[in-house]
Design an enzyme around this catalytic site. Structure first.
Site, short mmCIF file in Angstrom:
data_model
loop_
_atom_site.label_atom_id
_atom_site.label_comp_id
_atom_site.label_asym_id
_atom_site.label_seq_id
_atom_site.Cartn_x
_atom_site.Cartn_y
_atom_site.Cartn_z
N LYS A 97 30.32 35.79 49.23
CA LYS A 97 31.07 36.91 48.62
C LYS A 97 30.99 36.78 47.11
O LYS A 97 31.25 35.71 46.56
CB LYS A 97 32.54 36.83 49.07
CG LYS A 97 33.36 38.02 48.58
CD LYS A 97 33.23 39.21 49.49
CE LYS A 97 33.76 40.50 48.89
NZ LYS A 97 32.80 41.15 47.95
N SER A 135 39.12 42.67 47.59
CA SER A 135 37.81 42.89 48.23
C SER A 135 37.88 42.42 49.68
O SER A 135 37.36 43.08 50.59
CB SER A 135 36.72 42.09 47.52
OG SER A 135 36.18 42.81 46.45
N ASN A 138 37.41 46.85 32.77
CA ASN A 138 38.37 47.20 33.81
C ASN A 138 39.48 46.15 33.94
O ASN A 138 40.67 46.48 33.95
CB ASN A 138 37.60 47.37 35.14
CG ASN A 138 38.54 47.67 36.29
OD1 ASN A 138 39.37 48.56 36.22
ND2 ASN A 138 38.44 46.88 37.34
N LYS A 183 36.91 29.88 44.14
CA LYS A 183 37.95 30.92 44.07
C LYS A 183 38.42 31.34 45.46
O LYS A 183 39.61 31.43 45.74
CB LYS A 183 37.37 32.12 43.32
CG LYS A 183 38.36 33.11 42.79
CD LYS A 183 37.66 34.34 42.21
CE LYS A 183 36.72 33.99 41.05
NZ LYS A 183 36.16 35.21 40.42
N THR A 199 41.92 42.92 39.93
CA THR A 199 41.70 41.72 39.11
C THR A 199 42.78 41.64 38.03
O THR A 199 43.40 40.58 37.81
CB THR A 199 40.29 41.74 38.48
OG1 THR A 199 39.35 41.97 39.53
CG2 THR A 199 39.97 40.43 37.79
N LYS A 215 26.77 35.44 44.12
CA LYS A 215 26.80 36.30 42.93
C LYS A 215 25.41 36.87 42.72
O LYS A 215 24.42 36.23 43.08
CB LYS A 215 27.20 35.48 41.69
CG LYS A 215 27.62 36.29 40.50
CD LYS A 215 28.90 37.05 40.76
CE LYS A 215 29.94 36.87 39.72
NZ LYS A 215 31.29 37.12 40.06
N1 GLU Z 1 33.32 40.08 40.45
C1 GLU Z 1 34.64 39.71 40.85
C2 GLU Z 1 34.86 38.23 40.63
O1 GLU Z 1 34.18 37.60 39.86
C3 GLU Z 1 34.98 40.18 42.25
C4 GLU Z 1 34.13 39.62 43.35
C5 GLU Z 1 34.39 40.26 44.70
O2 GLU Z 1 35.26 41.08 44.81
O3 GLU Z 1 33.65 39.90 45.64
O4 GLU Z 1 35.78 37.66 41.16
#
Ligand code: GLU
Length: 438
Positions: free
Chosen positions: A67, A355, A218, A91, A187, A103
């Protein structure tokens, strides 16, 4: 300086060893499972061809499908997506989500593309990665300079190729395509909640606290807005071009609306469409980071605070909304100075948490109300924050020297790494296979 991935691994080992995590676990987490590098061919509006370097890093699927977001930025590199993939792994484990880490990124300045070029690039990304992405395999989301519309194009491309409706393949989509209510602000809301939990632990009142926000995308916008609404005084905001500082406080919503309309960051107060400039100073990024405020919120990119400027930081608390905004050396220096840092793997975890909610709703085919999303986000963040806070407090006095407690970052890594260790252990370790353990 070491590249961002080397630095992330250095931090993993330092914090892992501090938490007594065995070497086999740290070795497992020191490399991604796979990285797909591709070249995206895009037909530009003038008929020419351009090629963009792209990556998808599947860092770990120990705890669930990979994810993590996809960023469009000129500085994207393999090292960067790997570091970000590791941080996503940590995380998700910090919050206790049944998800691994990943990522993606494309080396591009999206501001130079037309809307149609951006759509072609987004679809090309999904075509290049379609074999490795999937609702139970690897689920992308927005990140720096990508948004709901881009996720919508990518989801659509995936569904065209697989000839199935599969909204759970990607999160952060437009609501009309199966996106979750509350994902866009998530976020920022998660970071706001962490700031509130910290304030309560410190027995401070919101109205006495000043805030500087570095980065007005954002996440930076929503955290600044929510803090302003709760009575904190947001005195400085920056974007990629510069920063504004108003000791009397900024009206975040007005600044945001004006930026949407003009693309410029201006210290304004708006009533309807009438905006007035408020008294302020234009300052540099460096000056913003060094302001004498209570709370500093880095919400831009990695390594905003390194050994070059760490000694200048005067804030009492830092809430990391960006991923990796403080280098590992600078982090130690700030901790020794007594600055309390809510680490990225907790502070910005609201995004991936919602998410996850979006993915659950898509799989169930049953959307939740905004109130449900917000309440469940609060519950998850509160639980993770409290566990990390308690670990941090329980460590008091265990360490020698000036530090008497492990940092919140150390505590967050300890929580995540112990969870990951347990999963590795039940699959069998050296001790099990050499019959030292039954
Ligand atoms: N890009 C965001 C992060 O770094 C969200 C990642 C997601 O929702 O999968 O946490």
């Amino acid at each position: 300086m070491a590249d961002v991935f080397d630095d992330a691994i250095k931090r993993l080992y330092t914090l892992g060893q501090q938490a007594d995590i065995p070497d086999n676990v740290l070795a497992h987490l020191s490399r991604p499972v796979a990285v797909l590098c591709s070249s995206l061919h895009v037909r530009m509006d003038d008929g020419s061809s351009q090629y963009f370097q792209a990556y998808r890093c599947q860092y770990s699927y120990l705890l669930g499908p990979c994810k993590g977001g996809i960023r469009f930025h000129p500085n994207v590199s393999q090292a960067e997506v790997q570091a970000l993939g590791l941080w996503m792994t940590i995380k998700c484990a910090v919050i206790g989500l049944p998800l691994g880490g990943g990522k993606g990124g494309v080396v591009v300045d999206p501001k130079q593309l037309s809307k149609l070029e951006l759509e072609r690039l987004s679809r090309a990304y999904m075509r290049a990665n379609v074999d490795v992405i999937g609702p139970d395999r690897d689920i992308p989301a927005p990140d720096v300079y990508t948004n709901a519309r881009i996720m919508g194009w990518m989801c659509d491309e995936y569904e065209i190729i697989t000839r199935k409706k599969q909204p759970a393949v990607i999160t952060g989509k437009p609501i009309e395509l199966g996106g979750s209510l509350g994902r866009e602000e998530a976020t920022g809301r998660g970071a706001f909640l962490c700031t509130e939990f910290l304030r309560e632990k410190m027995s401070a009142t919101a109205s006495g606290l000043t805030v500087a926000v570095q980065g007005f995308g954002n996440a930076g916008y929503h955290v600044a807005r929510l803090l302003g609404e709760a009575g904190y005084k947001v005195v400085a905001i920056s974007d990629s071009k510069g920063a504004i500082y108003a000791p009397e406080g900024l009206d975040v919503e007005s600044v945001w609306q004006q930026k949407q309309a003009t693309t410029k960051l201006q210290a304004v107060y708006c009533q309807g469409s009438v905006c007035e400039i408020v008294e302020h100073k234009n300052i540099s990024h460096e000056e913003l980071l060094a302001l004498d405020v209570d709370i500093l919120i880095p919400a831009a990119l990695e390594n905003s605070i390194t050994m070059v400027n760490a000694a200048d930081i005067r804030a009492r608390w830092i809430v990391e909304v960006a991923n990796g905004p403080i280098s590992s050396e600078a982090d130690q220096l700030l901790h020794k100075k007594g600055i309390v840092i809510v680490p990225d793997v907790l502070a910005n975890a609201g995004g991936v948490t919602v998410s996850y909610f979006e993915w659950v709703q898509n799989k169930a085919g049953y959307p939740w109300t905004l109130e449900e999303v917000r309440q469940r986000l609060k519950d998850r963040m509160q639980q993770a924050f409290n566990e990390i806070w308690d670990y941090h407090k329980a460590s008091a006095g265990k360490e020698s020297g000036v530090e008497s407690e492990v940092s919140l970052r150390s505590a967050a890594y300890a929580k995540a790494l112990h969870g990951i260790k347990n999963v590795i252990d039940v699959r069998g370790t050296k001790a099990y296979f050499s019959r030292e353990e039954s």
